[in-house]
Design a protein around this motif. Structure first.
Motif, PDB file in Angstrom:
ATOM      1  N   PRO A 193      38.186  40.941  37.858  1.00 52.11           N
ATOM      2  CA  PRO A 193      36.950  41.717  37.793  1.00 52.11           C
ATOM      3  C   PRO A 193      36.038  41.345  36.620  1.00 52.11           C
ATOM      4  O   PRO A 193      34.989  41.962  36.449  1.00 52.11           O
ATOM      5  N   GLU A 249      36.893  50.509  38.003  1.00 52.77           N
ATOM      6  CA  GLU A 249      36.074  49.323  38.262  1.00 52.77           C
ATOM      7  C   GLU A 249      36.528  48.530  39.487  1.00 52.77           C
ATOM      8  O   GLU A 249      35.716  47.873  40.127  1.00 52.77           O
ATOM      9  N   THR A 262      42.795  39.659  42.062  1.00 56.67           N
ATOM     10  CA  THR A 262      41.373  39.529  41.778  1.00 56.67           C
ATOM     11  C   THR A 262      41.097  39.558  40.275  1.00 56.67           C
ATOM     12  O   THR A 262      41.893  40.085  39.506  1.00 56.67           O
ATOM     13  N   ARG A 308      31.250  39.957  39.265  1.00 57.93           N
ATOM     14  CA  ARG A 308      32.441  40.722  39.653  1.00 57.93           C
ATOM     15  C   ARG A 308      32.547  40.810  41.158  1.00 57.93           C
ATOM     16  O   ARG A 308      31.559  41.086  41.807  1.00 57.93           O
ATOM     17  N   GLU A 309      33.672  40.688  41.738  1.00 54.14           N
ATOM     18  CA  GLU A 309      34.973  40.208  41.342  1.00 54.14           C
ATOM     19  C   GLU A 309      35.140  38.785  41.862  1.00 54.14           C
ATOM     20  O   GLU A 309      34.413  38.371  42.740  1.00 54.14           O
ATOM     21  N   ASN A 365      34.736  42.192  46.730  1.00 54.80           N
ATOM     22  CA  ASN A 365      34.758  43.617  46.418  1.00 54.80           C
ATOM     23  C   ASN A 365      36.015  44.208  47.042  1.00 54.80           C
ATOM     24  O   ASN A 365      36.100  44.328  48.268  1.00 54.80           O
ATOM     25  N   THR A 366      36.977  44.550  46.200  1.00 53.17           N
ATOM     26  CA  THR A 366      38.263  45.053  46.683  1.00 53.17           C
ATOM     27  C   THR A 366      38.091  46.295  47.545  1.00 53.17           C
ATOM     28  O   THR A 366      38.677  46.395  48.625  1.00 53.17           O
ATOM     29  N   ARG A 367      37.280  47.242  47.079  1.00 53.55           N
ATOM     30  CA  ARG A 367      37.095  48.479  47.846  1.00 53.55           C
ATOM     31  C   ARG A 367      36.540  48.195  49.243  1.00 53.55           C
ATOM     32  O   ARG A 367      37.024  48.728  50.236  1.00 53.55           O
ATOM     33  N   ARG A 368      35.513  47.380  49.314  1.00 53.04           N
ATOM     34  CA  ARG A 368      34.895  47.071  50.611  1.00 53.04           C
ATOM     35  C   ARG A 368      35.883  46.327  51.515  1.00 53.04           C
ATOM     36  O   ARG A 368      36.043  46.655  52.689  1.00 53.04           O
ATOM     37  N   TYR A 369      36.556  45.325  50.953  1.00 53.53           N
ATOM     38  CA  TYR A 369      37.496  44.523  51.740  1.00 53.53           C
ATOM     39  C   TYR A 369      38.633  45.381  52.301  1.00 53.53           C
ATOM     40  O   TYR A 369      38.987  45.271  53.472  1.00 53.53           O
ATOM     41  N   HIS A 371      32.015  37.164  44.289  1.00 52.62           N
ATOM     42  CA  HIS A 371      31.459  38.499  44.563  1.00 52.62           C
ATOM     43  C   HIS A 371      32.347  39.295  45.511  1.00 52.62           C
ATOM     44  O   HIS A 371      31.864  40.079  46.322  1.00 52.62           O
TER      45      HIS A 371
END
Length: 174
Positions: A73, A17, A71, A84-85, A144-148, A142
């Motif tokens: 989630p 997630e 973060t 999230r998140e 987003n760890t993956r995007r960041y 909002h």
């Protein structure tokens, strides 16, 4: 060894997630209130986590730089985390084998204040390609760890830990 570290993150759906599977390679110790060490899945009371923790990191040497991200989630609640998140903290340029106080806080620590249900609070550590390469997040909501991490060239985490917290009621304080 790595599977014992990662397994609780899989069971708690942190891996899946929040981040993709990774191989931990750096030691990460998170300590609240001077003595309350964070272990995967343990519950901490909101009063304990009000002030930012001391975060000790391993690493090869002080020339390596790391970014710490915290973060939540499970916003607004774990059964329907449609927001999230929520970003609670980012510290960059932390030299290896030191702690977060030696880094650059680019998003200040925001105390977790869970309202609905039990929330997971995830602390992730990333190795940077160089110093001053990570930019502040545009917003806490909002997140987003993956995007960041992709936008900042951080790759996969090198360490992670999470804890649970829920709203402190009068009955639970007794």
């Amino acid at each position: 060894m790595a599977s014992r570290v990662v397994e609780p993150l899989v069971v708690a759906r942190v891996i899946g997630e929040v981040v993709d599977s990774f191989n931990p390679s750096v030691k990460l110790n998170v300590i609240y209130n001077g003595s309350k060490q964070v272990f995967n899945g343990h519950e901490l009371m909101p009063a304990v986590i009000a002030a930012k923790p001391r975060v000790e990191i391993g690493g090869e040497d002080m020339r390596s730089a790391y970014t710490l991200i915290m973060t939540d989630p499970d916003v607004p609640g774990p059964s329907d985390p449609y927001l999230r998140e929520h970003l609670h903290w980012i510290v960059t340029d932390i030299p290896g084998s030191t702690d977060s106080s030696f880094g650059r806080e680019i998003v200040s620590y925001e105390s977790p204040k869970p309202v609905i249900g039990i929330h997971r609070y995830v602390l992730l550590l990333y190795k940077q390609s160089g110093r001053q390469t990570v930019k502040p997040a545009a917003t806490r909501d909002h997140f987003n760890t993956r995007r960041y991490t992709a936008e900042n060239g951080l790759g996969s985490p090198v360490a992670a830990v999470y804890f649970n917290a829920q709203r402190e009621t009068a009955a639970r304080r007794r």
